[in-house]
Scaffold this active site. Structure first.
Site, PDB file in Angstrom:
ATOM      1  CD  GLU A  30      66.300  22.899 -23.576  1.00 52.46           C
ATOM      2  OE1 GLU A  30      67.682  23.201 -23.262  1.00 52.46           O
ATOM      3  OE2 GLU A  30      65.850  23.614 -24.012  1.00 52.46           O
ATOM      4  CB  ALA A  60      71.936  23.728 -19.279  1.00 48.95           C
ATOM      5  CD  GLU A  61      69.966  25.296 -25.045  1.00 49.79           C
ATOM      6  OE1 GLU A  61      70.805  25.927 -24.244  1.00 49.79           O
ATOM      7  OE2 GLU A  61      68.871  25.245 -25.036  1.00 49.79           O
ATOM      8  CG  PHE A  84      62.702  26.188 -31.608  1.00 46.99           C
ATOM      9  CD1 PHE A  84      62.032  26.223 -32.819  1.00 46.99           C
ATOM     10  CD2 PHE A  84      62.087  26.205 -30.045  1.00 46.99           C
ATOM     11  CE1 PHE A  84      60.862  25.976 -32.474  1.00 46.99           C
ATOM     12  CE2 PHE A  84      61.016  26.110 -30.255  1.00 46.99           C
ATOM     13  CZ  PHE A  84      60.115  25.699 -31.412  1.00 46.99           C
ATOM     14  CG  PHE A  87      66.905  28.078 -28.500  1.00 49.19           C
ATOM     15  CD1 PHE A  87      67.112  29.258 -28.544  1.00 49.19           C
ATOM     16  CD2 PHE A  87      65.747  27.641 -28.329  1.00 49.19           C
ATOM     17  CE1 PHE A  87      65.974  30.206 -28.533  1.00 49.19           C
ATOM     18  CE2 PHE A  87      64.521  28.347 -28.019  1.00 49.19           C
ATOM     19  CZ  PHE A  87      64.701  29.717 -28.378  1.00 49.19           C
ATOM     20  N   PRO A  90      74.574  27.790 -27.462  1.00 47.33           N
ATOM     21  CG  PRO A  90      72.841  28.563 -25.895  1.00 47.33           C
ATOM     22  CD  PRO A  90      72.996  28.467 -27.421  1.00 47.33           C
ATOM     23  CG  HIS A 130      61.485  29.996 -32.194  1.00 46.98           C
ATOM     24  ND1 HIS A 130      62.058  30.899 -31.256  1.00 46.98           N
ATOM     25  CD2 HIS A 130      60.826  29.385 -31.285  1.00 46.98           C
ATOM     26  CE1 HIS A 130      61.662  30.733 -30.162  1.00 46.98           C
ATOM     27  NE2 HIS A 130      61.095  29.744 -29.906  1.00 46.98           N
TER      28      HIS A 130
END
Lengths: 325, 403
Positions: A30, A60-61, A84, A87, A90, A130
C-alpha cells in the site's frame, strides 16, 4: 565500496539492487509507488522500475500476501510491504496457514519465496497498532524465516539475501532506526543473514538483543564499562532460525545473560533463548538468565511508551540483578 | 433485514429467497443459464448455445462417462472411509455436472486452484484419482505435484486459495507480456457458497478487478455450508456480487452439463483474451454429507434432497442422450463394468499406500537447511536409537546432535 547512509536508504538501495539482479522480483504494498511508502523506503523505485514492478495495491493485507503467494507459485519473487506491524494480522492467516506451509504441503514440489517487509517496534510516538513487535507469533510457525536488521549495512544486504532465499522470509524493520546512519559496504555481503553477530566484545556478561534495541544495548554496555563491567552484546539478526551457537559460546565466556526485546516478555523470543541456554550452558551460568522486555499489555499510548520500552537503565538494573548472584 | 427473518435450518427455499433478497426490483435474481431442461430437452440461449454447438456425440457420451466414473469414485472413497481405510472423506455426489463440465472447458495451460471437493475437476485434469486420497488416508498433506496437471493442492482453510489464483493469474498475464508467444491462459478458483462469506473471496475479487487478472471465480453453490444454508450467507444471489466488483457474474444451472460447459468456455475465453475476471455461480446441490463426519439429517429435510434427485446431472444427460439415440443399454452396462474395475483398482491402490516414516516430516519444512529442524531431527534420531531393540547406533546420532 563503502557509503554512509540511513537504514531507510540502505533498504531502498538493497531493494533496488534486488530488482536489478532478479528480473522476476517485484514490490507490492500500500502506498509504495508514487508516495514511496509511508516511511519513503521505496522512494523513487516506481519511477525507475515502473508500476508493474513497484505495485501500489488495494488496501487488503490478506489480498497482498495471498496474491503474492500466487505470483510466487508462478515463478515471481514478490516483496510485500505491510504498512505497520499491527496491520499484519488481516494477513496472518495467509502467512501462517498458506505461505509457511506451501513447501512442506507440496512435499517440496512447490516453493513460495515471498518476502514480507514489516516496519515494527515502538519509540516513534504514534497511535495504536503502529508500534507493536509481533515477531514471536511468526517465529513460532515452522516454514517461515524471520530476520531483523539493526544497522544500514545489514539492512542493505539482508533484504537482498531475503529475496534470494528460497523460503518465505519476514523482514522486521525497526522503524525507529530508519534514520540511523552507518557505513554500507556494497561490494559484497559480509555475513550469513541467519547468523548472530557479536557487535561488542565483553567478558563479564552477555546481552542478546536485535533490531531496535541493539543501540540501546550498546549504550548500556558502554555505561556498564564505567562501572568496571565488560559486557558483550550479541545482535541476533535472525529470529528464525536463531543462532544458538553464538549465544551459547558467548555465555560460556561471560557466565551471565540478559535477553532484551521490545515484545512482551511472556511467550517471547527471550524465553526461548533462556530455556536453550539453560539446556546447553547451565554449568557456565553464574546467574539465572534474565529478560528485559515489554509487559503483558497492549502496547501503551505514546505519552507513556518510554516506560514500556527497555532502555539503558532497565538493562543496567538487570545487570545489577545478575551480578548480585 | 430483521434478524428474525433469518431462515431456520429447515426452510422453504423459494420463500426465503424472496424474503432475504428483497424485492425483485432491488435484487433481481439473475436469469439462470440452462441449456438442458430437467427432462433433458435442449433449450436455446442466444449467448451460450454456440459454445456447445460443436460438441460431438462422443464428447457428450464422454461427459456422461466422466460424471459416472467420478460418482463411482466418490462412492468408493466414502466406503473406504467407512471401513477405516481413510481418516475422512469429502463427498461430491450431486456436483458432477458443475465439475466435469467446467473442467472439460479448461485448456492444458490453464491452472486450477481447487478447494477440497473438486474431485471431478481433478479427474478432468488427468490427475490419478488415487492421489486425491493420500491426504485423506492421512499419509500426506498434499498428494500430487500440482505442476503435472496444473491442478493445485487442495486447500482446507476456506477461500485461502482464491487470492492465490488471482496472483497466479497476474503472473500468467505478466509472462505473456514478456513472451507473447506463450498461449493465452487463465486460472480458475473454485470455492463454495460457504466460502463466499470469507474475506479472501472479497479481497481476491478486488485484486482481480484492479489488475484485470485472467481468473474465473467458479462458485459451486451447493446450498449448504455444512449445516448453514446459502440464505444465511448472502441476501443477494451470489452471482450478483460480481457487479459490485465490476466484472460479469453468471448464474448457471450447475446440474446442466451443457450450460456449465458453455458458460465456463465463455468465461475462460473472456479471461484469457484480456477481458478480465468472471464470476460463475453454479447452482447445484450437495446430495451427500459435507464430510463423512457430518450428518445432514440433523439440518435438512429429506423432501429437499428428493426434490433435487429429479435434477440429477447424470439423469438429465441420460435423458438427453437416450432421446437422441446416442446411447443404448450396452453403453451403460459397459460403464458400470468400467466403474467396478476402477473401484477395485482404487481400493488396491489405497490399501497399498503406506504411511511415511516420521523422519520424512522433517524433510520439507524449509526449502533451505534450517538449523532448528536439523537439531530436532538429530535429537529425535538419538531418542529412537536409544531403545534396546533399535538397529541404529545411538552414539552416532548423539554425536551429530551435540556437534
Amino acid at each position: 565500496m563503502s557509503t554512509t547512509m540511513t537504514m531507510a536508504k540502505a533498504i531502498n538501495a538493497g531493494l533496488r539492487a534486488a530488482l536489478e539482479s532478479h528480473p522476476n522480483s517485484l514490490l507490492m504494498g500500500e502506498d509504495i509507488g508514487s508516495l514511496g511508502g509511508v516511511y519513503r523506503v521505496t522512494e523513487g523505485l516506481k519511477a525507475d522500475f515502473g508500476a508493474d514492478r513497484v505495485m501500489d495495491t488495494p488496501l487488503a493485507e490478506s489480498g497482498i500476501i495471498g496474491t503474492a503467494i500466487g505470483l510466487a507459485l508462478r515463478g515471481y519473487l514478490p516483496v510485500c510491504e505491510i504498512q505497520f506491524d499491527g496491520f499484519v494480522f488481516p494477513g496472518f492467516n495467509q502467512i501462517t496457514t498458506q505461505l509457511a506451509k506451501m513447501h512442506s504441503r507440496s512435499e517440496g514440489n512447490l516453493s513460495a519465496p515471498v518476502v514480507i517487509r514489516i516496519p515494527y517496534g515502538g519509540g516513534i510516538g504514534s497511535i495504536e497498532h503502529h508500534s507493536e513487535s509481533p515477531e514471536a507469533l511468526f517465529a513460532h510457525t515452522a516454514g517461515l524465516r524471520i530476520i531483523t536488521p539493526s544497522n544500514p549495512q545489514d539492512a542493505y544486504w539482508m533484504i537482498q539475501q531475503a529475496v534470494a532465499c528460497k523460503d518465505p522470509v519476514i523482514v522486521f524493520e525497526p522503524k525507529r532506526r530508519y534514520w540511523l546512519k552507518g557505513d554500507v559496504d556494497t561490494s559484497a555481503p559480509t555475513s550469513d543473514p541467519f547468523s548472530a553477530q557479536i557487535v561488542r566484545e565483553g567478558t563479564d556478561a552477555t546481552i542478546v538483543t536485535y533490531g531496535p534495541l541493539v543501540p540501546v544495548a550498546l549504550a548500556a554496555a558502554a555505561a556498564a564499562e564505567e562501572d568496571g563491567r565488560s559486557v558483550e552484546v550479541v545482535d541476533l539478526r535472525s529470529i528464525s532460525p536463531i543462532d544458538f551457537d553464538t549465544i551459547t559460546d558467548s555465555v560460556k565466556k561471560t557466565g551471565r545473560l540478559i535477553v532484551t526485546h521490545e515484545a512482551p516478555t511472556f511467550g517471547g523470543i527471550g524465553g526461548e533463548i533462556a530455556a536453550r541456554v539453560a539446556e546447553r550452558a547451565f554449568l557456565s551460568l553464574e546467574a539465572p538468565v534474565l529478560r528485559v522486555g515489554g509487559f503483558h499489555m497492549p502496547y501503551p499510548v505514546a505519552k507513556v511508551e518510554e516506560h514500556y520500552l527497555p532502555d539503558i537503565d532497565r538493562l543496567l538494573e538487570a545487570l545489577d540483578r545478575s551480578f548480585a548472584y | 433485514m430483521d434478524v428474525g427473518h433469518l431462515p431456520a435450518s429447515e426452510f422453504d427455499s423459494a420463500g426465503f429467497e424472496q424474503t432475504l433478497m428483497g424485492s425483485p426490483e432491488e435484487n433481481p435474481v439473475p436469469d439462470m443459464v440452462q441449456l438442458l431442461t430437467i427432462d433433458g430437452e435442449v433449450r436455446h440461449d442466444p449467448t451460450y448455445s454456440s459454445y456447445v454447438a460443436d460438441l460431438t456425440a462422443d464428447e457428450l457420451r464422454g461427459f456422461y462417462r466422466d460424471m459416472f466414473l467420478v460418482r463411482r469414485f466418490d462412492e468408493e472413497a466414502t466406503a473406504l472411509q467407512r471401513q477405516g481405510e481413510l481418516v475422512m472423506w469429502v463427498p461430491m455426489t450431486g456436483q458432477e455436472g458443475a465439475q466435469i463440465a467446467s473442467g472439460r472447458a479448461l485448456m492444458p495451460q490453464d491452472y486450477v486452484f481447487p478447494t477440497y471437493r473438486e474431485h471431478g475437476v481433478a479427474y478432468t485434469r488427468g490427475l490419478e484419482l488415487s492421489h486425491l486420497l493420500r491426504r485423506f488416508r492421512g499419509i500426506s498433506h498434499g498428494g500430487w505435484d500440482p505442476r503435472e496437471a496444473n491442478f493445485h493442492l487442495y486447500t482446507l482453510v476456506l477461500a485461502a486459495q482464491v487470492p492465490h489464483a488471482v496472483g497466479y493469474a497476474m503472473g500468467m498475464a505478466r509472462d505473456r507480456l514478456v513472451n507473447p508467444k506463450l498461449p493465452e491462459a487463465a486460472t480458475v478458483a473454485y470455492f463454495g457458497d460457504g466460502a463466499s462469506s470469507e474475506g479472501d473471496v472479497h479481497e481476491g475479487m478486488v485484486f482481480a478487478a484492479s489488475y484485470n487478472a485472467p481468473v474465473v471465480f467458479f462458485c459451486q453453490n451447493n446450498h449448504w455450508a455444512i449445516s448453514v444454508p446459502t440464505e444465511v450467507q448472502s441476501r443477494v444471489p451470489l452471482a450478483n456480487r460480481a457487479r459490485g466488483y465490476g466484472f460479469p457474474g453468471i448464474r448457471v444451472d450447475g446440474n446442466d452439463v451443457l450450460a456449465v460447459h458453455a458458460v465456463t468456455r465463455w468465461a475462460l475465453e473472456h479471461a484469457r483474451s484480456g477481458g478480465g475476471p468472471v464470476l460463475i455461480e453454479a447452482f447445484t446441490y450437495r446430495m451427500s454429507a459435507h464430510t463423512t463426519a457430518d450428518d445432514p439429517t440433523k439440518y435438512r429435510l429429506s423432501a429437499d434432497e428428493e426434490a433435487w434427485l429429479d435434477r440429477d446431472p447424470l439423469l438429465r444427460l441420460e435423458k438427453h442422450l437416450r432421446s437422441r439415440d446416442l446411447v443404448d443399454d450396452a453403453f451403460f452396462e459397459d460403464l458400470r463394468e468400467e466403474g467396478r474395475n476402477m473401484a477395485v483398482r482404487l481400493r488396491e491402490n489405497v490399501q497399498a499406500m503406506e504411511a511415511p516414516g516420521f523422519e520424512d516430516a522433517f524433510t520439507d519444512v524449509y526449502a533451505e537447511a534450517h538449523p532448528l529442524v536439523r537439531e530436532e531431527l538429530n535429537a529425535h534420531r538419538a531418542y529412537e536409537a536409544g531403545f534396546a531393540d533399535s538397529d541404529a547406533d545411538p552414539t552416532a546420532a548423539s554425536r551429530e546432535h551435540t556437534a
